[in-house]
Design a protein around this motif. Structure first.
Motif, short mmCIF file in Angstrom:
data_model
loop_
_atom_site.label_atom_id
_atom_site.label_comp_id
_atom_site.label_asym_id
_atom_site.label_seq_id
_atom_site.Cartn_x
_atom_site.Cartn_y
_atom_site.Cartn_z
N CYS A 46 -55.59 71.99 11.36
CA CYS A 46 -55.40 71.55 9.96
C CYS A 46 -54.98 70.08 9.95
CB CYS A 46 -54.35 72.40 9.26
SG CYS A 46 -54.58 74.18 9.40
N PRO A 47 -55.83 69.18 10.45
CA PRO A 47 -55.44 67.76 10.57
C PRO A 47 -55.15 67.10 9.23
CG PRO A 47 -57.80 68.03 10.95
CD PRO A 47 -57.22 69.41 10.91
N ASP A 48 -55.69 67.63 8.16
CA ASP A 48 -55.46 67.06 6.82
C ASP A 48 -54.44 67.85 6.02
OD1 ASP A 48 -57.40 65.03 7.28
OD2 ASP A 48 -59.00 66.45 6.78
N GLY A 49 -53.63 68.66 6.71
CA GLY A 49 -52.62 69.45 6.03
C GLY A 49 -53.17 70.75 5.47
N ILE A 50 -52.33 71.46 4.74
CA ILE A 50 -52.64 72.81 4.25
C ILE A 50 -52.51 72.83 2.73
CG2 ILE A 50 -51.92 75.23 4.29
CD1 ILE A 50 -50.78 74.59 7.15
N ASP A 51 -53.55 73.29 2.06
CA ASP A 51 -53.55 73.36 0.60
C ASP A 51 -53.09 74.72 0.07
OD1 ASP A 51 -54.83 70.69 0.07
OD2 ASP A 51 -56.40 71.61 1.28
N ILE A 52 -53.41 75.78 0.80
CA ILE A 52 -53.02 77.14 0.38
C ILE A 52 -52.45 77.87 1.58
CG2 ILE A 52 -53.75 79.28 -0.75
CD1 ILE A 52 -56.32 77.81 -1.61
N ASN A 53 -51.27 78.45 1.42
CA ASN A 53 -50.70 79.33 2.44
C ASN A 53 -50.58 80.73 1.85
OD1 ASN A 53 -49.25 80.53 4.57
ND2 ASN A 53 -47.31 79.98 3.62
N PHE A 54 -51.44 81.64 2.30
CA PHE A 54 -51.32 83.04 1.87
C PHE A 54 -50.36 83.71 2.84
CE2 PHE A 54 -52.15 87.35 0.84
CZ PHE A 54 -52.67 87.37 -0.45
N GLU A 55 -49.13 83.96 2.36
CA GLU A 55 -48.04 84.36 3.25
C GLU A 55 -47.86 85.87 3.30
OE1 GLU A 55 -45.83 84.25 6.09
OE2 GLU A 55 -46.25 82.23 5.31
N MET B 211 -40.56 68.75 -2.15
CA MET B 211 -41.18 67.46 -1.88
C MET B 211 -42.70 67.49 -2.05
SD MET B 211 -38.53 65.85 -1.47
CE MET B 211 -36.85 66.42 -1.35
N ARG B 212 -43.30 68.64 -1.72
CA ARG B 212 -44.77 68.78 -1.83
C ARG B 212 -45.19 69.31 -3.19
NH1 ARG B 212 -44.02 66.21 1.97
NH2 ARG B 212 -44.80 64.80 0.36
N ARG B 213 -44.22 69.61 -4.06
CA ARG B 213 -44.49 70.18 -5.39
C ARG B 213 -45.38 71.42 -5.28
NH1 ARG B 213 -44.93 65.02 -4.04
NH2 ARG B 213 -46.32 64.10 -5.62
N THR B 214 -45.00 72.27 -4.33
CA THR B 214 -45.77 73.49 -4.05
C THR B 214 -45.49 74.56 -5.11
OG1 THR B 214 -45.74 73.06 -1.67
CG2 THR B 214 -46.11 75.34 -2.37
N ARG C 135 -46.25 71.86 6.88
CA ARG C 135 -47.54 71.16 6.89
C ARG C 135 -48.28 71.28 5.56
NH1 ARG C 135 -45.57 72.56 11.43
NH2 ARG C 135 -45.92 71.24 13.28
N LEU C 136 -47.58 71.71 4.51
CA LEU C 136 -48.22 71.85 3.20
C LEU C 136 -48.49 70.48 2.58
CD1 LEU C 136 -46.13 74.78 1.68
CD2 LEU C 136 -48.51 74.88 2.47
N ASN C 137 -49.59 70.40 1.85
CA ASN C 137 -49.94 69.19 1.13
C ASN C 137 -49.28 69.15 -0.24
OD1 ASN C 137 -51.64 68.14 3.14
ND2 ASN C 137 -53.41 69.28 2.38
N ASP C 138 -49.33 67.97 -0.87
CA ASP C 138 -48.87 67.85 -2.24
C ASP C 138 -49.65 68.80 -3.15
OD1 ASP C 138 -47.16 65.88 -1.43
OD2 ASP C 138 -48.32 64.20 -2.26
N PHE C 139 -48.93 69.45 -4.05
CA PHE C 139 -49.51 70.36 -5.05
C PHE C 139 -50.23 71.54 -4.40
CE2 PHE C 139 -49.49 66.01 -6.79
CZ PHE C 139 -48.49 66.18 -7.74
N SER C 140 -49.74 71.95 -3.25
CA SER C 140 -50.27 73.13 -2.58
C SER C 140 -49.82 74.39 -3.30
CB SER C 140 -49.81 73.16 -1.11
OG SER C 140 -48.41 72.91 -1.02
#
Length: 337
Positions: free
Chosen positions: A212-221, A267-270, A234-239
């Motif tokens: 995930c070199p460009d970060g993670i947009d969705i984490n299904f946990e 910080m990532r506004r997840t 490693r979450l992206n902004d607005f993930s």
């Protein structure tokens, strides 16, 4: 005729022990008016079974001591006093008991359609509660779009394996986390995931950086614990983070610390939202239509892990927590008619 029912005798402390449940035989009584008697064919085993055994504040009351263990099942109607449900119908019982027979009001069962080419077990997996959990959790909360990176924990399980494939259908890059090389191979070669991480052999944080070199947009946990911490970092902004389960802590005897980097969600506004599939019952027709279409087109692959015999239900739950199952775990209680 006699029934067999698994009865909760004491609340488990840590892992489930043989003494926590007892298989009890009892005579079958007179069927009440407007009820149907359903002989169980397949019994669903799910992580939430462990939650229901504990006296904790959850989304449903716990199973009472001395009460039959709760679970979902599919069965055949052997006797009916309900005008709209015929003997011989195959039905989903909803939440019934771990039993050979369940007496249920006819309004509370759903008669299953016959779909050519699909086995009955499909209604325990992609067309059952686990498939609906994957569909609504990802599409309603995760909101996948073309080019997103989606990470799925417990990716070879009943829910996770569906989530990743639905994500691919929405144009996501999908990375799964599972517990064996065989599972990882199934994820990439059969289910079409872009990459899979064996958390038992690899450093998850390093592997996520690689895949995930460009970060993670969705984490299904589905798991929680250290794996969740590595993903959150490693979450992206607005993930988006659909929170479906925390199976790594269900057998813990003390409060689970963490997540340790919770501040990163700020910080990532997840968007983090916990959900229970009961929240979406009124939308099941929508989800089933979508899943049935993908199945018919060969776009969704699934596995069913079948354990033989009602007597093996409690001991087989361990397969979920040790990661031994691939796909949906069920107990075959009786043969299909």
């Amino acid at each position: 005729m006699t029934n067999q029912t698994w009865v909760l005798r004491q609340r488990p402390v840590g892992d489930i022990k043989d003494s926590d449940l007892e298989l009890v035989e009892s005579p079958l009584g007179e069927l009440p008016d407007a009820h149907v008697r359903v002989k169980t064919i397949y019994l669903s085993l799910d992580p939430t079974n462990r939650i229901w055994m504990s006296d904790t504040d959850a989304y449903l009351p716990p199973v009472a001591i001395g009460e039959g263990m709760r679970g979902g099942s599919i069965g055949v109607v052997t006797e009916s006093k309900h005008l709209l449900v015929q003997v011989g119908a195959i039905v989903n019982t909803g939440l019934s008991q771990w039993a050979l027979y369940n007496d249920i009001h006819g309004d509370m069962v759903n008669v299953l359609p016959e779909i050519p080419g699909l086995p009955l077990t499909a209604f325990m997996g992609p067309l059952g509660a686990t498939g609906m959990t994957a569909y609504f959790g990802l599409t309603d909360i995760g909101k996948p779009k073309e080019g997103d990176t989606l990470v799925v924990s417990a990716a070879a399980g009943a829910v996770g394996s569906m989530v990743g494939q639905i994500g691919k259908l929405h144009g996501c890059r999908v990375v799964g986390i599972a517990g064996s090389d065989d599972k990882c191979q199934w994820l990439t070669e059969t289910a079409g995931f872009d990459a899979a991480i064996n958390y038992k052999k690899e450093n998850v944080a390093d592997a996520l950086d690689h895949h995930c070199p460009d970060g993670i947009d969705i984490n299904f946990e589905n798991v929680g614990g250290e794996i969740m911490d590595a993903v959150i970092a490693r979450l992206n902004d607005f993930s988006r983070m659909p929170l479906c389960g925390l199976i790594s802590s269900y057998n813990d005897t003390e409060a689970t610390p963490g997540p340790y980097n919770f501040a990163n969600l700020l910080m990532r506004r997840t968007l983090l939202k916990g959900f229970i599939i009961l929240d979406y019952l009124d939308r099941f027709p929508e989800g089933m239509q979508a899943m049935a279409g993908w199945l018919a087109e060969g776009k969704i692959h699934y596995e069913t892990d079948i354990v033989e015999g009602l007597e093996n239900a409690p001991s087989s739950l361990e397969r979920l927590f040790s990661g031994k199952n691939l796909g949906k775990l069920v107990v075959r209680v009786s043969q299909e008619p």
